[in-house]
Design a protein around this motif. Structure first.
Motif, PDB file in Angstrom:
ATOM      1  N   VAL A   1      46.865  48.192  54.168  1.00 10.29           N
ATOM      2  CA  VAL A   1      47.836  47.426  53.396  1.00 10.29           C
ATOM      3  C   VAL A   1      49.119  48.232  53.280  1.00 10.29           C
ATOM      4  O   VAL A   1      49.098  49.394  52.864  1.00 10.29           O
ATOM      5  CB  VAL A   1      47.294  47.097  51.985  1.00 10.29           C
TER       6      VAL A   1
ATOM      7  N   CYS B   1      51.475  47.805  45.602  1.00  5.64           N
ATOM      8  CA  CYS B   1      50.645  46.615  45.412  1.00  5.64           C
ATOM      9  C   CYS B   1      49.629  46.827  44.291  1.00  5.64           C
ATOM     10  O   CYS B   1      49.413  45.945  43.450  1.00  5.64           O
ATOM     11  CB  CYS B   1      49.923  46.263  46.712  1.00  5.64           C
TER      12      CYS B   1
ATOM     13  N   LYS C   1      43.989  41.002  48.251  1.00  9.92           N
ATOM     14  CA  LYS C   1      45.075  41.796  48.822  1.00  9.92           C
ATOM     15  C   LYS C   1      44.602  42.537  50.076  1.00  9.92           C
ATOM     16  O   LYS C   1      45.315  42.601  51.086  1.00  9.92           O
ATOM     17  CB  LYS C   1      45.591  42.791  47.772  1.00  9.92           C
TER      18      LYS C   1
ATOM     19  N   GLY D   1      44.763  40.573  53.173  1.00  3.31           N
ATOM     20  CA  GLY D   1      46.083  40.304  53.729  1.00  3.31           C
ATOM     21  C   GLY D   1      46.968  39.366  52.935  1.00  3.31           C
ATOM     22  O   GLY D   1      48.133  39.163  53.282  1.00  3.31           O
ATOM     23  N   GLU D   2      46.460  38.779  51.876  1.00  5.13           N
ATOM     24  CA  GLU D   2      47.277  37.840  51.101  1.00  5.13           C
ATOM     25  C   GLU D   2      48.450  38.565  50.448  1.00  5.13           C
ATOM     26  O   GLU D   2      48.270  39.653  49.885  1.00  5.13           O
ATOM     27  CB  GLU D   2      46.421  37.166  50.028  1.00  5.13           C
ATOM     28  N   PRO D   3      49.658  38.007  50.516  1.00  8.79           N
ATOM     29  CA  PRO D   3      50.812  38.662  49.876  1.00  8.79           C
ATOM     30  C   PRO D   3      50.582  38.851  48.376  1.00  8.79           C
ATOM     31  O   PRO D   3      50.101  37.947  47.686  1.00  8.79           O
ATOM     32  CB  PRO D   3      51.954  37.680  50.141  1.00  8.79           C
TER      33      PRO D   3
ATOM     34  N   TYR E   1      51.993  36.139  46.055  1.00  6.73           N
ATOM     35  CA  TYR E   1      51.218  34.920  45.851  1.00  6.73           C
ATOM     36  C   TYR E   1      50.049  35.163  44.907  1.00  6.73           C
ATOM     37  O   TYR E   1      49.652  34.286  44.146  1.00  6.73           O
ATOM     38  CB  TYR E   1      50.695  34.392  47.184  1.00  6.73           C
TER      39      TYR E   1
ATOM     40  N   GLN F   1      54.008  40.261  60.827  1.00 10.31           N
ATOM     41  CA  GLN F   1      52.960  40.830  59.995  1.00 10.31           C
ATOM     42  C   GLN F   1      51.992  39.719  59.578  1.00 10.31           C
ATOM     43  O   GLN F   1      52.419  38.596  59.292  1.00 10.31           O
ATOM     44  CB  GLN F   1      53.563  41.477  58.745  1.00 10.31           C
TER      45      GLN F   1
ATOM     46  N   GLU G   1      50.571  39.132  56.849  1.00 10.91           N
ATOM     47  CA  GLU G   1      50.939  38.580  55.544  1.00 10.91           C
ATOM     48  C   GLU G   1      51.900  37.410  55.681  1.00 10.91           C
ATOM     49  O   GLU G   1      51.821  36.428  54.948  1.00 10.91           O
ATOM     50  CB  GLU G   1      51.587  39.662  54.668  1.00 10.91           C
TER      51      GLU G   1
ATOM     52  N   TYR H   1      50.129  33.405  55.876  1.00 15.30           N
ATOM     53  CA  TYR H   1      50.181  32.915  54.504  1.00 15.30           C
ATOM     54  C   TYR H   1      51.459  32.163  54.122  1.00 15.30           C
ATOM     55  O   TYR H   1      51.413  31.239  53.310  1.00 15.30           O
ATOM     56  CB  TYR H   1      49.986  34.086  53.524  1.00 15.30           C
ATOM     57  N   GLU H   2      52.595  32.543  54.683  1.00 21.17           N
ATOM     58  CA  GLU H   2      53.833  31.879  54.260  1.00 21.17           C
ATOM     59  C   GLU H   2      54.020  30.564  55.024  1.00 21.17           C
ATOM     60  O   GLU H   2      53.538  30.407  56.155  1.00 21.17           O
ATOM     61  CB  GLU H   2      55.022  32.817  54.450  1.00 21.17           C
TER      62      GLU H   2
END
Length: 308
Positions: free
Chosen positions: A25, A31, A70, A73-75, A78, A224, A226, A230-231
């Motif tokens: 990460v 984070c 996290k 890989g989730e931002p 979010y 990336q 992330e 996810y976006e």
């Protein structure tokens, strides 16, 4: 950490940082810090003051769940549902792009140039087509979280802000952020494609500002995880070369009742010159500037007309 192995808050932070780093990460320590503040309900300063207190057992399950998200890989934005932008906290979720620091420079430039263009417009009522005493009309194209529109409304209370997006879900987030920061009565959100809602209503816009999707589709695999996983895709990709939305914007500018005095656009790596050319071909400007971001990348294209 288990209930039988209770740690201090600091020890939990160190353990979490190591865990996230082991899962590759980026910015693992930051984070862990943000997730810890979220779980405990502390500000950064409160967290440091209570560093040596025991981590509350009742929050352990949530803490571990969020760390796993996290690590997958989730931002983090979010996960905690928030991202700071231009000094303000913005609610974010997977329906909207996470606001980036480089976009703050776009807001900064629009505010600086706008105040030079309309120092007394709100008081003078110079444009009789507007409501008496109303300030310049600014259109933000691609509302997303509302970061640009809301920040402009907070910074420039005399300005009228409109913002459009093709996503109803994004507009719901943007509207909530406008409400959160007390500017919902001065930001008009509307569903629509680029400048179409303003063209259809025959509005005379003083400025157009946008951070449109600009990533070339061929670059998707290099993003990336992330971002890529996810976006929202509609907020990321701008066609084969990343310039599709800019071409359409430049063409639609000519369909407005009058050319805006200011157009500010964020662009991707290596796109600034091409976007500047599109604006140059669309109208005569007194100045077209290319603004680098803090990394030295040509990131924003600003076109200005001082006489209308």
């Amino acid at each position: 950490m288990t209930a039988e192995q209770q740690l201090t808050i600091r020890e939990a932070y160190v353990e979490a940082s190591s865990f996230l780093q082991g899962h590759q990460v980026q910015e693992a320590a930051n984070c862990a810090d943000l997730l810890l503040q979220h779980v405990l309900g502390f500000t950064r300063s409160e967290l440091l003051l209570r560093w040596q207190e025991m981590f509350p057992v009742e929050q352990l399950e949530l803490w571990q769940q969020l760390l796993k998200r996290k690590a997958a890989g989730e931002p983090v934005q979010y996960i905690i549902g928030e991202q700071e932008f231009y000094g303000l906290p913005f609610t974010v979720n997977p329906a909207v792009l996470i606001p980036r620091p480089e976009t703050e420079l776009l807001v900064e430039q629009v505010v600086l140039l706008g105040k030079r263009l309309w120092p007394e417009l709100a008081e003078s009522g110079a444009d009789q087509e507007r409501e008496a005493g109303a300030g310049p009309l600014i259109a933000d194209i691609g509302a997303g979280s509302g970061a640009i529109a809301v920040s402009l409304a907070v910074q420039c209370p005399q300005w009228r802000i409109m913002s459009s997006d093709i996503s109803p879900a994004a507009l719901a987030v943007a509207g909530a952020n406008a409400e959160r920061h007390g500017v919902s009565e001065r930001v008009d959100f509307t569903e629509g494609d680029l400048l179409v809602p303003y063209i259809e209503r025959g509005l005379r816009l003083d400025a157009v500002v946008s951070n449109p999707p600009y990533i070339p589709e061929a670059d998707e695999e290099g993003l990336q995880p992330e971002v890529r996983l996810y976006e929202p895709r509609t907020a990321l990709y701008g066609g084969a070369d990343g310039l599709v939305l800019y071409r359409r914007l430049a063409a639609q500018l000519k369909e407005l009742p009058a050319m805006p005095a200011l157009v500010g656009l964020e662009v991707g790596l290596g796109q600034a010159q091409a976007v500047a050319k599109l604006l140059s071909d669309a109208a005569e400007w007194d100045q077209i500037r290319i603004i680098p971001d803090l990394a030295g990348i040509e990131r924003h294209v600003i076109a200005v007309r001082y006489t209308r």
